[in-house]
Design a protein around this motif. Structure first.
Motif, PDB file in Angstrom:
ATOM      1  N   ARG A   1       0.833  -1.209   0.000  1.00 35.27           N
ATOM      2  CA  ARG A   1       0.000   0.000   0.000  1.00 35.27           C
ATOM      3  C   ARG A   1       0.867   1.259   0.000  1.00 35.27           C
ATOM      4  NH1 ARG A   1      -4.834   0.271   4.111  1.00 35.27           N
ATOM      5  NH2 ARG A   1      -5.399  -1.388   2.691  1.00 35.27           N
ATOM      6  N   ARG A   2       1.900   1.271   0.832  1.00 35.33           N
ATOM      7  CA  ARG A   2       2.763   2.447   0.912  1.00 35.33           C
ATOM      8  C   ARG A   2       3.600   2.616  -0.364  1.00 35.33           C
ATOM      9  NH1 ARG A   2       5.629   4.178   6.358  1.00 35.33           N
ATOM     10  NH2 ARG A   2       3.418   4.393   6.773  1.00 35.33           N
TER      11      ARG A   2
ATOM     12  N   CYS B   1       2.784   1.616  -3.405  1.00 33.21           N
ATOM     13  CA  CYS B   1       1.908   2.064  -4.491  1.00 33.21           C
ATOM     14  C   CYS B   1       1.548   3.538  -4.333  1.00 33.21           C
ATOM     15  CB  CYS B   1       0.635   1.220  -4.530  1.00 33.21           C
ATOM     16  SG  CYS B   1       0.926  -0.444  -5.146  1.00 33.21           S
ATOM     17  N   SER B   2       1.338   3.981  -3.112  1.00 30.64           N
ATOM     18  CA  SER B   2       1.011   5.397  -2.928  1.00 30.64           C
ATOM     19  C   SER B   2       2.227   6.280  -3.210  1.00 30.64           C
ATOM     20  CB  SER B   2       0.484   5.647  -1.513  1.00 30.64           C
ATOM     21  OG  SER B   2       1.505   5.433  -0.561  1.00 30.64           O
ATOM     22  N   ALA B   3       3.433   5.779  -2.905  1.00 31.38           N
ATOM     23  CA  ALA B   3       4.631   6.562  -3.180  1.00 31.38           C
ATOM     24  C   ALA B   3       4.867   6.707  -4.695  1.00 31.38           C
ATOM     25  CB  ALA B   3       5.850   5.905  -2.538  1.00 31.38           C
ATOM     26  N   LEU B   4       4.533   5.666  -5.446  1.00 34.86           N
ATOM     27  CA  LEU B   4       4.713   5.705  -6.897  1.00 34.86           C
ATOM     28  C   LEU B   4       3.464   6.195  -7.625  1.00 34.86           C
ATOM     29  CD1 LEU B   4       6.579   2.315  -7.357  1.00 34.86           C
ATOM     30  CD2 LEU B   4       7.555   4.607  -7.443  1.00 34.86           C
ATOM     31  N   ASP B   5       2.415   6.476  -6.883  1.00 33.49           N
ATOM     32  CA  ASP B   5       1.145   6.934  -7.444  1.00 33.49           C
ATOM     33  C   ASP B   5       0.592   5.928  -8.458  1.00 33.49           C
ATOM     34  OD1 ASP B   5      -0.986   8.686  -7.519  1.00 33.49           O
ATOM     35  OD2 ASP B   5      -0.189   9.764  -9.259  1.00 33.49           O
ATOM     36  N   VAL B   6       0.540   4.644  -8.021  1.00 32.69           N
ATOM     37  CA  VAL B   6       0.041   3.545  -8.841  1.00 32.69           C
ATOM     38  C   VAL B   6      -1.110   2.885  -8.089  1.00 32.69           C
ATOM     39  CG1 VAL B   6       0.647   1.320  -9.884  1.00 32.69           C
ATOM     40  CG2 VAL B   6       2.327   3.143  -9.809  1.00 32.69           C
ATOM     41  N   ASP B   7      -2.155   2.496  -8.819  1.00 35.67           N
ATOM     42  CA  ASP B   7      -3.276   1.809  -8.183  1.00 35.67           C
ATOM     43  C   ASP B   7      -2.862   0.395  -7.802  1.00 35.67           C
ATOM     44  OD1 ASP B   7      -4.958   3.980  -8.497  1.00 35.67           O
ATOM     45  OD2 ASP B   7      -5.603   3.333 -10.499  1.00 35.67           O
ATOM     46  N   ARG B   8      -3.303  -0.059  -6.633  1.00 35.17           N
ATOM     47  CA  ARG B   8      -2.948  -1.390  -6.166  1.00 35.17           C
ATOM     48  C   ARG B   8      -3.518  -2.510  -7.033  1.00 35.17           C
ATOM     49  NH1 ARG B   8      -4.908  -1.481  -0.522  1.00 35.17           N
ATOM     50  NH2 ARG B   8      -4.450  -3.691  -0.608  1.00 35.17           N
TER      51      ARG B   8
END
Length: 103
Positions: A9-10, A12-19
């Motif tokens: 989760r972290r 994906c949020s750092a790379l701005d990608v949907d899980r």
């Protein structure tokens, strides 16, 4: 995730990608049997396009959607190659003569 010891989760949020994009696994078959059948028929009938090729493959017992068949046809690069121009003898055509307007 492994290098920085971060959760999915972290990361994906750092790379701005949907899980769900990261978790996606394709369920599509690889269609190796169909691809092989298409290649053998295309090798025998070199001037057939994808429509006739599909008819020939269906006669072998394969049932394939035309859209899927076309996609695989393109992926395997089985397109019919365009024929070149006919070879002509050099120098056979004489100079062109133009008629004068009004004569």
């Amino acid at each position: 995730m492994e290098v920085h010891q971060a959760s999915q989760r972290r990361a994906c949020s750092a790379l701005d990608v949907d899980r769900p994009t990261v978790r996606y696994k394709s369920r599509r078959d690889d269609d190796t049997g169909l691809r092989g059948a298409m290649k053998t028929v295309a090798k025998e009938r070199r001037r057939f396009g994808y429509r006739w090729l599909q008819v020939m493959v269906e006669r072998q017992g394969w049932q394939v959607n035309h859209k899927k068949f076309r996609r695989i046809y393109r992926e395997e690069k089985l397109q019919v190659r365009r024929r070149g121009d006919r070879k002509r003898a050099l120098g056979t055509a004489g100079p062109r003569r133009f008629r004068a307007a009004g004569l």
